[in-house]
Design a protein around this motif. Sequence first.
Motif, short mmCIF file in Angstrom:
data_model
loop_
_atom_site.label_atom_id
_atom_site.label_comp_id
_atom_site.label_asym_id
_atom_site.label_seq_id
_atom_site.Cartn_x
_atom_site.Cartn_y
_atom_site.Cartn_z
N SER A 1 0.84 -1.23 0.17
CA SER A 1 -0.05 0.15 0.10
C SER A 1 0.91 1.30 0.06
CB SER A 1 -0.85 -0.09 1.11
OG SER A 1 -0.37 -0.09 2.44
N ASP B 1 -3.01 2.54 -6.39
CA ASP B 1 -4.37 2.74 -5.48
C ASP B 1 -4.61 1.38 -4.50
OD1 ASP B 1 -6.72 3.08 -4.28
OD2 ASP B 1 -7.79 3.39 -6.14
N PRO B 2 -4.14 1.37 -3.57
CA PRO B 2 -4.39 0.10 -2.82
C PRO B 2 -5.60 -0.42 -2.57
CG PRO B 2 -3.59 1.81 -1.39
CD PRO B 2 -3.45 2.18 -2.73
N CYS B 3 -6.73 0.65 -2.67
CA CYS B 3 -8.10 0.25 -2.48
C CYS B 3 -8.52 -0.51 -3.72
CB CYS B 3 -9.03 1.46 -2.33
SG CYS B 3 -8.44 2.35 -0.83
N ALA C 1 -3.75 9.15 -0.20
CA ALA C 1 -4.39 7.92 -0.13
C ALA C 1 -5.97 8.27 -0.10
CB ALA C 1 -3.93 6.87 0.87
N TYR D 1 -10.30 6.67 -1.40
CA TYR D 1 -11.09 5.80 -0.40
C TYR D 1 -12.65 5.77 -1.01
CZ TYR D 1 -7.32 5.77 2.82
OH TYR D 1 -6.33 5.63 3.53
N VAL E 1 -6.58 0.51 4.30
CA VAL E 1 -6.55 0.15 2.97
C VAL E 1 -8.13 -0.79 3.27
CG1 VAL E 1 -5.88 -1.33 1.54
CG2 VAL E 1 -4.31 0.25 2.59
N SER F 1 -11.48 -2.32 0.23
CA SER F 1 -11.84 -2.19 -1.09
C SER F 1 -13.13 -1.78 -1.49
CB SER F 1 -11.88 -3.72 -1.77
OG SER F 1 -12.84 -4.69 -0.86
#
Length: 586
Positions: free
Chosen positions: A71, A77-79, A133, A137, A227, A229
């Motif tokens: 992340s 984009d880790p989401c 970040a 979200y 983080v 989804s």
Amino acid sequence: MGWWERYPGELEREVDELQLAGMSPVASVNDGKVSIQIRLRLLGEEVNGTIIYPDLYPYFRPTLLVQGLDSNLRHYDPCSGQVCLLQRGTEHWLPQTTAAQHILQMLPHWEQAAVRQYQDSRIEGEDSQAEPASVYYPAIQGQYLFIDSSWQLPANVDSGRITIALPHGHKSILPNESFAGWVCRIVGAEKNSTPLSALSPPLLDWLQRQAFTETVYPWKRLQRAPVASSAGGMADTIAAENSDVHAFLQREATIGRSGIYGFCFPEENPFGGFREGWIFLAYHCDLRKKRLKQPYFSRWIIRAEYAGEGDLFQRVPELQILRERTVAVIGLGCIGAPSALAFARAGIGELRLLDGDYVSPGTACRWPLGLPAAGAGKVRVISSFISSHYPFTKIGEAHRGKLHREGRMVIGASDDFEQWECLTALLDGVDLVYDASAERGVNALLAELASSRGIPYISVASRSGGWGGDIVRINPDSTQGCYCCYLHALHAGDIPHPPHDPKAGALQPVGCGDVTFQAAGFDVEEIALAGVRTAVSTLCETSAGGYPPVVNDVGVVTLRRDGQMVFPEWQSYPLPVHPSCVRCNK
């Protein structure tokens, strides 16, 4: 019809090129969307990826998703798992490029940049913008909490209370309703502690006038950006990773309470290093559903938007000095009203408004606030709108003590109050007089009053048909001539009359005792905006880094020539002392 149907053979070409690149593609079409599963080598490891094609492919780029990467990678984009291979602007994508070509060309550059730390300088070709970040979200659409981005909490304070102003008296919120609230202040965990951060007084006063209700909620500092989804998944992740938050939410659910929990965390700063980002976990409990043994406790994420005093003016740094300036606007018709609104948008510190008229329904075609304003005094309507929408612009009322209830005054009329006293109070302490009255007698009076007080004066007017207009500026510090010099120059032809429609004539609507002129709103506003630019330039003349100075004092615009529309053509002229001016040649 999908893009692969509009352009036969293009999907097959995409798959073939990915196959030649060794990515083992598997294409699928679901719900009218094309995706291709691939295998690729990324940061030294074999990983699974998905290419998502937009409806308007190939005019817009495909997206590469790789789930489960670190992340902390830059340009990732880790989401959603999106790997950002290209700068955001659409001009960077070429429609003839395939996904395979795009990945093979850009992935090595991404791998080189992604592993760098946020405080590292950017490498050649790397997009210079930060990737905070919080912008990625997942959150409930239509729900926002506004906060001042300049706030920096002390490093030794990790939790406390946060005051949030909610609209319309809301004390709780629901996941399916739209609203925007404001974070008013933040304090530490100690009782009676002084605020660590707070909104500026103009914003706090504005929230109070807008009937927002303040409620206190908890907040906590997170050591890293969370983080997840989905909006619900992120809320669950935060609760699972923070036992104190989980216990708090359990207690709230037990007693049937709803509310908000704030979280700050480190995220990339556009200027390098880290800054504090914010998100908010909202929760709602319905005890009626508990009795029915149905799910009754929900929690989700609300995204932060930044709206402190500095955030609201960050896009107009040249106009900073306007916050300390006062402008008197006389005449709130089709030029004066949009001018007043433009001054407020620019952040002018104080506006003093004067007009003697009501809003007529027939003016809705070129007056900025439409039919709901009809029947009200122009001063009251514009004042109310600005007070409701622009907290940092004060509506000055020192001159309105003896006016009609709605602040109306027809300059030159035989009213039952002292107009001279009103005009004296109107101009006392102002930095510029903006005259949109379009009345020669009023122009001459206001120009003389401004000159005697050493105040810059600007008149702005349109002409019949909206074919043209003019702006006259008299700046005591630089203009040689006066308003009478301008009239002499106009009469002598040294300065041309603006073009007008010779067939338009004067329009007197049914039931109206005054005549007006025919012109479209978008034509007259061209002149109004140029007038505001001239005024802002004059107000910023002594400010380093402010809006640049205007070259001449008189501007004449042509919007039509021989009845044909032309792009606005401005001609500017100096305003010297005219030999025929008695005032300047005493």
